[in-house]
Write an enzyme that holds these catalytic residues in place. Sequence first.
Site, PDB file in Angstrom:
ATOM      1  N   ARG A  84       0.811  -1.206   0.000  1.00 42.36           N
ATOM      2  CA  ARG A  84       0.000   0.000   0.000  1.00 42.36           C
ATOM      3  C   ARG A  84       0.854   1.271   0.000  1.00 42.36           C
ATOM      4  NH1 ARG A  84       0.200   1.614   5.362  1.00 42.36           N
ATOM      5  NH2 ARG A  84      -1.412   3.199   5.297  1.00 42.36           N
ATOM      6  N   GLY A  85       2.146   1.126   0.278  1.00 43.38           N
ATOM      7  CA  GLY A  85       3.030   2.301   0.282  1.00 43.38           C
ATOM      8  C   GLY A  85       3.246   2.843  -1.119  1.00 43.38           C
ATOM      9  N   CYS A  86       3.499   4.174  -1.212  1.00 38.08           N
ATOM     10  CA  CYS A  86       3.716   4.810  -2.519  1.00 38.08           C
ATOM     11  C   CYS A  86       5.140   4.619  -3.019  1.00 38.08           C
ATOM     12  CB  CYS A  86       3.457   6.310  -2.438  1.00 38.08           C
ATOM     13  SG  CYS A  86       1.727   6.715  -2.452  1.00 38.08           S
ATOM     14  N   VAL A  87       6.084   4.488  -2.103  1.00 37.67           N
ATOM     15  CA  VAL A  87       7.495   4.452  -2.511  1.00 37.67           C
ATOM     16  C   VAL A  87       8.159   3.188  -1.965  1.00 37.67           C
ATOM     17  CG1 VAL A  87       9.729   5.586  -2.374  1.00 37.67           C
ATOM     18  CG2 VAL A  87       7.660   6.952  -2.550  1.00 37.67           C
TER      19      VAL A  87
END
Lengths: 172, 104
Positions: free
Chosen positions: B101-104
């Site tokens: 779910r993290g963007c990076v």
Amino acid sequence: MSEPLIPQFDDDTDDGERMLAIICSKGNLDMAYPGLILGNAALGEGVNTHLFFTFWGFDMIVKSRMNNLQFSPAGNTALHLPMKDMRLPQAFAPAMTGPATSMLKKQLAELDIPEVPDFLDQIVAAGGHLWACRLSADMGKLGESDLRDDVEGIISASDFIEMTKGAQLLFI
Amino acid sequence: MPTTIMNGREIPVDAEGFLTDPSAWDEDLATVLAANIGIELTDEHWKVLRFLREDYATQGETATTRRVQSVGGVPTKTQFQLFPKKPAKKMAYIAGLPKPRGCV
């Protein structure tokens, strides 16, 4: 018995491959990140991604400047103090560049978001392409030796437009 | 909740086919999941998959490509070679974990 349900990654064809062109025109620390985050996300989805650094965004790829991008709250009325919803009075903002930069870097580090040069390393490792703007280089009297080694070339606006034919484009 | 039959077992999955129960996964199943998306697992793949499983067990979240590099020690470039084009999702799928779910 039915076939197993398998995710469709839609990556088995190069026909009509998606391309994303990101024009990075800002050199403030906070404005360096949108292009990096979106470019990195696009690469992770198999999108062919090109970043073009121009005007103030040039600092992101200049070796002597890329480690020291700054964040200023001046002119940014959405900058909140650690107390939720409390705004920084704009009159104080011009003097706050140093602490605001430190605080932003700390917040990013806590989320394991890399610093700008490391982030560009990651983007290149993921297959991203970096391009420098000819006009910005000429205006700043900068050459290839002043830029990150993985910048693929100093090119004109026309070259970039030609190269990214059919791409989705982001101007930041 | 949908299920699908793989490796002779009924496996709970989401609408796309990602496993919804990490405990339904074992290493035999990983080989089947990898083959489903055209990947033959080598020792290098297993290094990533074992890191993802261990990290998920302690963090409760699927590691992003960034974390697989910075904590798992597998460079971004290698991840793209092992799990072409969409490494984050492919690694998660084969490891039987949710998409990160993290963007990076």
